[in-house]
Design a protein around this motif. Structure first.
Motif, mmCIF file in Angstrom:
data_model
loop_
_atom_site.group_PDB
_atom_site.id
_atom_site.type_symbol
_atom_site.label_atom_id
_atom_site.label_comp_id
_atom_site.label_asym_id
_atom_site.label_seq_id
_atom_site.Cartn_x
_atom_site.Cartn_y
_atom_site.Cartn_z
ATOM 1 N N MET A 1 2.230 -6.175 12.134
ATOM 2 C CA MET A 1 2.285 -7.607 11.883
ATOM 3 C C MET A 1 2.938 -7.857 10.527
ATOM 4 S SD MET A 1 -0.893 -10.209 11.965
ATOM 5 C CE MET A 1 -0.873 -11.628 10.945
ATOM 6 N N PRO A 2 3.937 -8.756 10.452
ATOM 7 C CA PRO A 2 4.598 -9.028 9.182
ATOM 8 C C PRO A 2 3.635 -9.629 8.155
ATOM 9 C CG PRO A 2 5.697 -10.183 11.012
ATOM 10 C CD PRO A 2 4.467 -9.530 11.549
ATOM 11 N N GLN A 3 3.916 -9.352 6.926
ATOM 12 C CA GLN A 3 3.076 -9.857 5.836
ATOM 13 C C GLN A 3 3.205 -11.378 5.735
ATOM 14 O OE1 GLN A 3 4.254 -8.211 2.105
ATOM 15 N NE2 GLN A 3 2.446 -8.926 1.031
ATOM 16 N N GLN A 4 2.081 -12.069 5.568
ATOM 17 C CA GLN A 4 2.074 -13.515 5.401
ATOM 18 C C GLN A 4 2.237 -13.838 3.920
ATOM 19 O OE1 GLN A 4 1.953 -15.809 7.895
ATOM 20 N NE2 GLN A 4 2.284 -17.361 6.352
ATOM 21 N N VAL A 83 6.309 -4.861 -5.466
ATOM 22 C CA VAL A 83 5.696 -5.461 -4.279
ATOM 23 C C VAL A 83 5.766 -6.969 -4.454
ATOM 24 C CG1 VAL A 83 3.547 -5.731 -2.967
ATOM 25 C CG2 VAL A 83 4.173 -3.490 -3.913
ATOM 26 N N ILE A 84 6.445 -7.647 -3.536
ATOM 27 C CA ILE A 84 6.672 -9.074 -3.757
ATOM 28 C C ILE A 84 5.408 -9.910 -3.624
ATOM 29 C CG2 ILE A 84 9.131 -9.048 -3.252
ATOM 30 C CD1 ILE A 84 8.487 -10.156 -0.477
ATOM 31 N N TRP A 85 4.428 -9.448 -2.850
ATOM 32 C CA TRP A 85 3.161 -10.185 -2.764
ATOM 33 C C TRP A 85 2.107 -9.266 -2.197
ATOM 34 C CZ3 TRP A 85 -0.175 -12.763 0.918
ATOM 35 C CH2 TRP A 85 -1.023 -13.700 0.319
ATOM 36 N N ALA A 86 1.013 -9.083 -2.962
ATOM 37 C CA ALA A 86 -0.051 -8.166 -2.543
ATOM 38 C C ALA A 86 -1.235 -8.889 -1.914
ATOM 39 C CB ALA A 86 -0.533 -7.333 -3.724
ATOM 40 N N GLY A 87 -1.386 -10.166 -2.197
ATOM 41 C CA GLY A 87 -2.512 -10.898 -1.623
ATOM 42 C C GLY A 87 -2.903 -12.087 -2.465
ATOM 43 N N THR A 95 -0.658 -1.988 -0.532
ATOM 44 C CA THR A 95 -0.816 -0.865 0.381
ATOM 45 C C THR A 95 0.404 0.057 0.263
ATOM 46 O OG1 THR A 95 0.321 -1.985 2.190
ATOM 47 C CG2 THR A 95 -2.077 -2.338 2.009
ATOM 48 N N THR A 96 0.297 1.237 0.813
ATOM 49 C CA THR A 96 1.440 2.159 0.837
ATOM 50 C C THR A 96 2.620 1.507 1.536
ATOM 51 O OG1 THR A 96 -0.005 4.089 0.787
ATOM 52 C CG2 THR A 96 2.235 4.436 1.601
ATOM 53 N N HIS A 97 2.362 0.803 2.620
ATOM 54 C CA HIS A 97 3.436 0.109 3.351
ATOM 55 C C HIS A 97 4.132 -0.921 2.446
ATOM 56 C CE1 HIS A 97 5.630 -1.457 6.791
ATOM 57 N NE2 HIS A 97 5.284 -2.680 6.395
ATOM 58 N N MET A 98 3.362 -1.658 1.655
ATOM 59 C CA MET A 98 3.940 -2.646 0.740
ATOM 60 C C MET A 98 4.812 -1.969 -0.313
ATOM 61 S SD MET A 98 0.705 -5.131 0.040
ATOM 62 C CE MET A 98 0.038 -6.228 1.255
ATOM 63 N N TYR A 99 4.330 -0.841 -0.843
ATOM 64 C CA TYR A 99 5.126 -0.100 -1.831
ATOM 65 C C TYR A 99 6.427 0.411 -1.219
ATOM 66 C CZ TYR A 99 1.576 0.029 -5.540
ATOM 67 O OH TYR A 99 0.706 -0.294 -6.534
ATOM 68 N N LEU A 100 6.361 0.898 0.019
ATOM 69 C CA LEU A 100 7.576 1.388 0.672
ATOM 70 C C LEU A 100 8.562 0.259 0.930
ATOM 71 C CD1 LEU A 100 6.029 4.027 3.096
ATOM 72 C CD2 LEU A 100 7.308 4.442 0.968
ATOM 73 N N GLN A 127 4.980 5.701 -8.982
ATOM 74 C CA GLN A 127 4.976 6.812 -8.027
ATOM 75 C C GLN A 127 5.976 6.562 -6.896
ATOM 76 O OE1 GLN A 127 0.967 7.520 -6.654
ATOM 77 N NE2 GLN A 127 0.162 7.503 -8.733
ATOM 78 N N PHE A 128 6.289 5.313 -6.638
ATOM 79 C CA PHE A 128 7.237 4.966 -5.585
ATOM 80 C C PHE A 128 8.622 4.671 -6.155
ATOM 81 C CE2 PHE A 128 3.080 4.246 -3.892
ATOM 82 C CZ PHE A 128 3.170 4.675 -2.578
ATOM 83 N N SER A 129 8.697 3.960 -7.261
ATOM 84 C CA SER A 129 9.994 3.511 -7.786
ATOM 85 C C SER A 129 10.733 4.573 -8.601
ATOM 86 C CB SER A 129 9.798 2.248 -8.624
ATOM 87 O OG SER A 129 8.875 2.487 -9.670
ATOM 88 N N SER A 130 10.013 5.453 -9.285
ATOM 89 C CA SER A 130 10.682 6.397 -10.184
ATOM 90 C C SER A 130 11.612 7.356 -9.450
ATOM 91 C CB SER A 130 9.661 7.175 -11.017
ATOM 92 O OG SER A 130 8.819 7.949 -10.188
ATOM 93 N N HIS A 131 11.281 7.740 -8.232
ATOM 94 C CA HIS A 131 12.135 8.657 -7.469
ATOM 95 C C HIS A 131 13.520 8.057 -7.249
ATOM 96 C CE1 HIS A 131 8.634 11.123 -6.786
ATOM 97 N NE2 HIS A 131 7.995 10.067 -6.325
#
Length: 184
Positions: A1-4, A83-87, A95-100, A127-131
């Protein structure tokens, strides 16, 4: 489900008027809350902050750590969150999905804006962006998130200075390479 996303959310990074001169991207971790359609983008929120319509202790702390007025600091950088919006609240963690998703968005932003250096705010997002930054050979420095318990302006200042030192070295290496090419 897409993020709201919040009502009226606009995925528009803040680009200070002097960003082209400095080339520095400040990459935060995540956006949370709903500030109303008028302020639901990095660009509109920071502009409202600079205009005195909103106060934000974190943004002020960052500018102070860089020994700059809020106006001159924020006008000198580009800013967005990985992450453009976490909640709805700061208790909502990405979440990991949001970071990806943020990783792929960051790749597009790097291609479009071509920053010379990146200041990563938040070790978890790093941990996600530095690579990606390593693979693109973009100098960066990582700091604990400015709102983390116990983080002082001194800690942030050290991380900021580390980035500036890396950029100065890169600038010096580029100048030397250009001089050698012109001698040939």
């Amino acid at each position: 489900m897409p993020q709201q996303l919040p009502t009226g959310f606009n995925d528009q990074p803040w680009i200070g008027r002097d960003f082209k001169t400095t080339g520095i991207l400040v990459l935060g971790e995540s956006w949370y809350g709903d500030w109303g359609a008028e302020y639901n983008s990095d660009a509109s929120y920071i502009q409202a902050y600079l205009d005195g319509k909103l106060s934000d202790r974190m943004y002020t702390k960052i500018a102070n750590a860089c020994q700059s007025s809020k106006e001159s600091f924020w006008q000198s950088v580009m800013f967005t969150n990985l992450v453009i919006w976490a909640g709805a609240s700061s208790k909502d963690r990405p979440t990991t999905h949001m970071y990806l998703d943020g990783y792929f968005r960051l790749r597009r932003l790097l291609e479009k804006y071509k920053p010379r250096g990146v200041w990563l705010l938040g070790k978890e997002q790093a941990q996600f962006s530095s690579h990606l930054l390593i693979s693109e050979e973009i100098p960066f420095s990582t700091s604990v998130h400015p709102t983390a318990v116990g983080v002082t302006t001194e800690h942030l200042s050290q991380s900021w200075q580390e980035l500036l030192t890396k950029l100065a070295r890169t600038q010096g290496s580029n100048s030397e390479a250009s001089a050698k090419r012109s001698e040939i």
